[in-house]
Scaffold this motif. Structure first.
Motif, PDB file in Angstrom:
ATOM      1  N   ALA A  36       0.899  -1.066   0.036  1.00 37.41           N
ATOM      2  CA  ALA A  36       0.107   0.245   0.004  1.00 37.41           C
ATOM      3  C   ALA A  36       0.877   1.394   0.029  1.00 37.41           C
ATOM      4  O   ALA A  36       0.531   2.175  -0.728  1.00 37.41           O
ATOM      5  N   ALA A  37       1.823   1.244   0.745  1.00 42.11           N
ATOM      6  CA  ALA A  37       2.892   2.459   0.681  1.00 42.11           C
ATOM      7  C   ALA A  37       3.464   2.786  -0.679  1.00 42.11           C
ATOM      8  O   ALA A  37       3.649   4.059  -0.938  1.00 42.11           O
ATOM      9  N   THR A  38       3.436   1.822  -1.446  1.00 45.48           N
ATOM     10  CA  THR A  38       3.912   2.276  -2.735  1.00 45.48           C
ATOM     11  C   THR A  38       2.968   3.372  -3.466  1.00 45.48           C
ATOM     12  O   THR A  38       3.409   3.912  -4.332  1.00 45.48           O
ATOM     13  N   PHE A  39       1.808   3.067  -3.255  1.00 40.33           N
ATOM     14  CA  PHE A  39       0.896   4.047  -3.880  1.00 40.33           C
ATOM     15  C   PHE A  39       0.129   5.035  -2.727  1.00 40.33           C
ATOM     16  O   PHE A  39      -0.780   5.466  -3.084  1.00 40.33           O
ATOM     17  N   PHE A  40       1.096   5.103  -1.788  1.00 38.20           N
ATOM     18  CA  PHE A  40       0.514   6.116  -0.567  1.00 38.20           C
ATOM     19  C   PHE A  40      -0.849   5.953  -0.015  1.00 38.20           C
ATOM     20  O   PHE A  40      -1.626   6.646  -0.045  1.00 38.20           O
ATOM     21  N   LEU A  41      -1.287   4.699  -0.002  1.00 34.89           N
ATOM     22  CA  LEU A  41      -2.536   4.162   0.373  1.00 34.89           C
ATOM     23  C   LEU A  41      -2.519   3.747   1.703  1.00 34.89           C
ATOM     24  O   LEU A  41      -1.948   3.402   2.304  1.00 34.89           O
ATOM     25  N   PRO A  42      -3.945   4.478   2.393  1.00 34.14           N
ATOM     26  CA  PRO A  42      -4.013   3.863   3.823  1.00 34.14           C
ATOM     27  C   PRO A  42      -4.401   2.443   3.730  1.00 34.14           C
ATOM     28  O   PRO A  42      -5.075   2.127   2.909  1.00 34.14           O
ATOM     29  N   VAL A  43      -4.049   1.628   5.016  1.00 41.32           N
ATOM     30  CA  VAL A  43      -4.476   0.188   4.953  1.00 41.32           C
ATOM     31  C   VAL A  43      -5.723   0.420   5.824  1.00 41.32           C
ATOM     32  O   VAL A  43      -5.827   0.730   6.988  1.00 41.32           O
ATOM     33  N   PRO A  44      -6.631  -0.116   5.590  1.00 39.39           N
ATOM     34  CA  PRO A  44      -8.017  -0.149   6.363  1.00 39.39           C
ATOM     35  C   PRO A  44      -7.937  -1.075   7.381  1.00 39.39           C
ATOM     36  O   PRO A  44      -6.919  -1.749   7.461  1.00 39.39           O
ATOM     37  N   ALA A  45      -8.616  -0.696   8.513  1.00 37.08           N
ATOM     38  CA  ALA A  45      -8.414  -1.708   9.992  1.00 37.08           C
ATOM     39  C   ALA A  45      -8.850  -2.950   9.499  1.00 37.08           C
ATOM     40  O   ALA A  45      -8.297  -3.830  10.214  1.00 37.08           O
ATOM     41  N   ASP A  46      -9.791  -3.216   8.800  1.00 35.59           N
ATOM     42  CA  ASP A  46     -10.323  -4.517   8.425  1.00 35.59           C
ATOM     43  C   ASP A  46     -11.143  -4.346   7.126  1.00 35.59           C
ATOM     44  O   ASP A  46     -11.129  -3.481   6.550  1.00 35.59           O
ATOM     45  N   LEU A  47     -11.497  -5.626   6.576  1.00 34.33           N
ATOM     46  CA  LEU A  47     -12.141  -5.743   5.354  1.00 34.33           C
ATOM     47  C   LEU A  47     -13.727  -5.355   5.409  1.00 34.33           C
ATOM     48  O   LEU A  47     -14.306  -5.875   4.214  1.00 34.33           O
ATOM     49  N   ARG A  48     -14.362  -5.278   6.383  1.00 37.12           N
ATOM     50  CA  ARG A  48     -15.778  -5.451   6.320  1.00 37.12           C
ATOM     51  C   ARG A  48     -16.269  -4.397   5.651  1.00 37.12           C
ATOM     52  O   ARG A  48     -17.094  -4.771   4.973  1.00 37.12           O
ATOM     53  N   ARG A  49     -15.833  -3.155   5.445  1.00 34.53           N
ATOM     54  CA  ARG A  49     -16.368  -2.259   4.359  1.00 34.53           C
ATOM     55  C   ARG A  49     -15.546  -2.080   3.144  1.00 34.53           C
ATOM     56  O   ARG A  49     -15.746  -1.208   2.334  1.00 34.53           O
ATOM     57  N   ASP A  50     -14.444  -2.783   3.231  1.00 34.38           N
ATOM     58  CA  ASP A  50     -13.353  -2.766   2.017  1.00 34.38           C
ATOM     59  C   ASP A  50     -13.106  -4.404   1.431  1.00 34.38           C
ATOM     60  O   ASP A  50     -11.962  -4.483   1.415  1.00 34.38           O
ATOM     61  N   LYS A  51     -14.151  -5.179   1.176  1.00 37.31           N
ATOM     62  CA  LYS A  51     -13.900  -6.293   0.818  1.00 37.31           C
ATOM     63  C   LYS A  51     -12.990  -6.600  -0.328  1.00 37.31           C
ATOM     64  O   LYS A  51     -12.287  -7.599  -0.349  1.00 37.31           O
ATOM     65  N   GLY A  52     -12.678  -5.813  -1.322  1.00 39.43           N
ATOM     66  CA  GLY A  52     -12.085  -5.818  -2.425  1.00 39.43           C
ATOM     67  C   GLY A  52     -10.696  -5.267  -2.376  1.00 39.43           C
ATOM     68  O   GLY A  52     -10.146  -5.194  -3.616  1.00 39.43           O
ATOM     69  N   TRP A  53     -10.511  -4.690  -1.251  1.00 40.32           N
ATOM     70  CA  TRP A  53      -9.385  -3.948  -0.999  1.00 40.32           C
ATOM     71  C   TRP A  53      -8.093  -4.690  -1.642  1.00 40.32           C
ATOM     72  O   TRP A  53      -7.198  -4.026  -2.437  1.00 40.32           O
ATOM     73  N   ILE A  54      -7.759  -5.871  -1.225  1.00 39.03           N
ATOM     74  CA  ILE A  54      -6.407  -6.722  -1.494  1.00 39.03           C
ATOM     75  C   ILE A  54      -6.350  -6.641  -2.766  1.00 39.03           C
ATOM     76  O   ILE A  54      -5.496  -6.575  -3.415  1.00 39.03           O
ATOM     77  N   GLY A  55      -7.511  -7.374  -3.421  1.00 37.79           N
ATOM     78  CA  GLY A  55      -7.696  -7.671  -4.677  1.00 37.79           C
ATOM     79  C   GLY A  55      -7.188  -6.448  -5.725  1.00 37.79           C
ATOM     80  O   GLY A  55      -6.258  -6.526  -6.592  1.00 37.79           O
ATOM     81  N   THR A  56      -7.741  -5.353  -5.258  1.00 36.46           N
ATOM     82  CA  THR A  56      -7.443  -4.103  -6.180  1.00 36.46           C
ATOM     83  C   THR A  56      -5.952  -3.756  -5.803  1.00 36.46           C
ATOM     84  O   THR A  56      -5.328  -3.295  -6.812  1.00 36.46           O
ATOM     85  N   LEU A  57      -5.477  -3.952  -4.763  1.00 34.68           N
ATOM     86  CA  LEU A  57      -4.065  -3.429  -4.635  1.00 34.68           C
ATOM     87  C   LEU A  57      -3.131  -4.173  -5.240  1.00 34.68           C
ATOM     88  O   LEU A  57      -2.237  -3.661  -5.773  1.00 34.68           O
TER      89      LEU A  57
END
Length: 228
Positions: free
Chosen positions: A33-54
């Motif tokens: 995530a740091a490569t793209f200056f992105l914050p890491v969510p606390a969990d995936l409950r509201r960000d289910k697709g976050w890992i895949g997108t990253l």
């Protein structure tokens, strides 16, 4: 976000894609995530697709939400898969939306599901909930095509499930149907309905469905290739 680096360009060939995937192995989600200056969510409950997108950003996937393979020019689909400390999958794997109408004459040879699974880049990710999201590491990738035996297993399940849809039994399908492939509702909420076919052949409104690979399929697949 306007100053964030852009996602990588699409890989020119399979070798470049694999090199990028292997370069991610061992890194944490926080590092990626740091490569793209992105914050890491606390969990995936509201960000289910976050890992895949990253991971798509790091590999140069171009399909986004389009109904085609993630690397369509290479004929390769990307699937991230959360695993436990023994390398076993923790959940089923979504493949694609299940068509509920217009299925007359559709065969396994020409269906969208078979196309999606013809060549898959599996990227395991540590997924145990006791591990903070930012500390979870990427595993060694696997570029896979189904063996004749695996394809036969998937075909048999697909034909059973599609027959139920065509005969108007979509609302009778449960997650227990299919040995390796299942159909489950896939909707934002219970009000997001789509058209289907009822028991008398009449149009009905029902929840959208998706095809998922069961852990009974992906578990042995990973175990064989990684000698678990």
């Amino acid at each position: 976000m306007s100053d964030s680096p852009a996602p990588l360009a699409a890989p020119e060939n399979e070798q470049v894609l694999l090199q990028r995937a292997y370069a991610l192995a061992g890194q944490t989600l926080e590092e990626l995530a740091a490569t793209f200056f992105l914050p890491v969510p606390a969990d995936l409950r509201r960000d289910k697709g976050w890992i895949g997108t990253l991971i798509e950003w790091h590999l140069g996937a171009s399909a986004g939400s389009k109904a085609e393979q993630d690397f369509a020019h290479l004929g390769i689909e990307l699937k991230t898969i959360p695993v436990d400390s023994r390398g076993q999958p923790l959940e089923t794997t979504f493949v694609c939306v299940a068509p509920l109408t217009g299925n007359t004459g559709v065969s396994w040879q020409h269906c969208h599901l078979r196309h999606k699974l013809s060549r898959v880049l599996w990227v395991p990710v540590e997924g145990e909930r006791s591990l903070p999201l930012k500390q979870r590491r990427i595993g060694t990738p696997l570029l896979w095509s189904p063996t004749p035996e695996e394809e036969e297993q998937l075909r048999a399940d697909w034909e059973e499930l599609m027959e139920m849809i065509v005969l108007g039994d979509v609302d009778k399908i449960t997650a227990r149907h299919g040995q390796y492939l299942q159909i489950r509702p896939k909707a934002a909420n219970r009000k997001a309905l789509t058209e289907g076919i009822g028991a008398q052949g009449q149009p009905i409104m029902t929840l959208p469905r998706g095809f998922y690979l069961k852990k009974t399929f992906t578990g042995p697949l990973l175990a064989r290739h990684f000698l678990l």
